[in-house]
Motif scaffolding. Structure first.
Motif, PDB file in Angstrom:
ATOM      1  N   LEU A 165      42.819  44.045  48.236  1.00 12.92           N
ATOM      2  CA  LEU A 165      42.179  42.594  47.705  1.00 12.92           C
ATOM      3  C   LEU A 165      43.231  42.243  46.435  1.00 12.92           C
ATOM      4  CD1 LEU A 165      40.655  40.338  47.942  1.00 12.92           C
ATOM      5  CD2 LEU A 165      38.980  41.075  46.166  1.00 12.92           C
ATOM      6  N   ALA A 166      43.486  43.438  45.646  1.00 16.82           N
ATOM      7  CA  ALA A 166      44.228  43.226  44.290  1.00 16.82           C
ATOM      8  C   ALA A 166      45.795  42.775  44.835  1.00 16.82           C
ATOM      9  CB  ALA A 166      44.319  44.678  43.570  1.00 16.82           C
ATOM     10  N   GLN A 167      46.312  43.337  45.666  1.00 18.42           N
ATOM     11  CA  GLN A 167      47.682  43.070  46.329  1.00 18.42           C
ATOM     12  C   GLN A 167      47.540  41.744  46.793  1.00 18.42           C
ATOM     13  OE1 GLN A 167      50.087  46.766  47.893  1.00 18.42           O
ATOM     14  NE2 GLN A 167      48.179  47.106  48.172  1.00 18.42           N
ATOM     15  N   GLN A 168      46.610  41.430  47.696  1.00 16.18           N
ATOM     16  CA  GLN A 168      46.561  39.938  48.477  1.00 16.18           C
ATOM     17  C   GLN A 168      46.613  38.991  47.335  1.00 16.18           C
ATOM     18  OE1 GLN A 168      43.233  40.226  50.786  1.00 16.18           O
ATOM     19  NE2 GLN A 168      43.958  41.720  52.320  1.00 16.18           N
ATOM     20  N   LEU A 169      45.814  39.252  46.329  1.00 11.42           N
ATOM     21  CA  LEU A 169      45.448  38.143  45.463  1.00 11.42           C
ATOM     22  C   LEU A 169      46.412  38.519  44.079  1.00 11.42           C
ATOM     23  CD1 LEU A 169      41.744  37.664  45.545  1.00 11.42           C
ATOM     24  CD2 LEU A 169      43.449  36.351  46.891  1.00 11.42           C
ATOM     25  N   GLY A 170      47.232  39.069  43.928  1.00  9.81           N
ATOM     26  CA  GLY A 170      48.586  39.444  42.985  1.00  9.81           C
ATOM     27  C   GLY A 170      47.841  39.982  41.549  1.00  9.81           C
ATOM     28  N   PHE A 171      46.995  40.780  41.826  1.00  8.10           N
ATOM     29  CA  PHE A 171      46.361  41.606  40.493  1.00  8.10           C
ATOM     30  C   PHE A 171      47.151  42.562  40.478  1.00  8.10           C
ATOM     31  CE2 PHE A 171      42.749  39.300  42.098  1.00  8.10           C
ATOM     32  CZ  PHE A 171      41.908  38.894  41.138  1.00  8.10           C
TER      33      PHE A 171
END
Length: 240
Positions: free
Chosen positions: A122-128
């Motif tokens: 999720l972090a990579q998908q949303l740019g965290f």
């Protein structure tokens, strides 16, 4: 007075950690692993309030990973309300794992690994660029003893860990905050308790080490500080 002292100790430890280990910087997008337990609730609250301060400027969101085959009873409604009151977006993800596929690893490891996998995705998908975990000082102290007893080396979880294969850094802002203070703060704030139904929760080395540490603290009330000082060299933690 007691409440103010606890709040001060928690805030002082939180601020000291992110200053000492440069955990937060301008422009950060921080994804908080929100299990629903007292540690992650406290962490999210501290980060959300810190994000409202002008410096450094960073964004905070939370992820709650549900494991289909391990029942941790946490109310989605409560977590959403908690996050809404802090102005923090919440992502709820459901996954599962099969303990029979890898008998070399303890189910606790497999469960944790799969939860982390969902957070990283999720972090990579949303740019965290940062993932914040709720490990407190007791967790780091216990880890150092586990490494010493079972691995023959002395070190603990890093306060800040930059991943090699992805542009993400793991941070542990509660690494200088005692679990007892978080527990008391949870009572003061009225956090809803998480009901643990995990069948593997009481059969780990970490549970045994925790009990050993508590017994040793009864013999030496300064044990926590002695062990922590042993873990710090040139202002940095000795990492595993």
């Amino acid at each position: 007075m007691i409440n103010k002292q606890i709040l001060k100790r928690i805030n002082d430890g939180f601020v000291k950690a992110f200053v000492t280990y440069r955990l937060l910087e301008d422009g950060d997008k921080v994804l908080v692993g929100l299990s629903g337990g007292k540690d992650s609730l406290c962490l999210l609250e501290l980060l959300a309030k810190r994000a409202a301060i002008a410096h450094p400027r960073f964004e905070v969101e939370a992820i709650h990973v549900r494991m289909e085959n391990i029942s941790y009873e946490t109310s989605d409604e409560y977590l959403r309300k908690f996050c809404d009151e802090l102005g923090v977006p919440l992502h709820v993800v459901t996954t599962s794992f099969d303990a029979s596929t890898d008998t070399r690893k303890h189910p606790c490891f497999l469960c944790s690994w799969n939860r982390r996998k969902q957070m990283f995705q999720l972090a990579q998908q949303l740019g965290f660029n940062k993932i914040a975990l709720g490990h407190h000082q007791d967790d780091l102290l216990h880890t150092s003893l586990m490494n010493l007893f079972y691995q023959g080396r002395f070190g603990t979880m890093p306060a800040r860990l930059k991943m090699r294969k992805m542009p993400i850094t793991i941070i542990r802002p509660l690494c200088m905050v005692a679990e007892a203070d978080i527990s008391r703060y949870a009572e003061i704030r009225g956090y809803e308790k998480q009901i643990k139904c995990c069948p593997y929760d009481k059969v780990t080395h970490r549970t045994e080490i925790r009990q050993l540490f508590e017994q040793a603290e009864q013999m030496n009330g300064e044990l926590r500080y002695s062990l922590w000082n042993a873990l710090v060299r040139d202002g940095k933690l000795i990492e595993e």
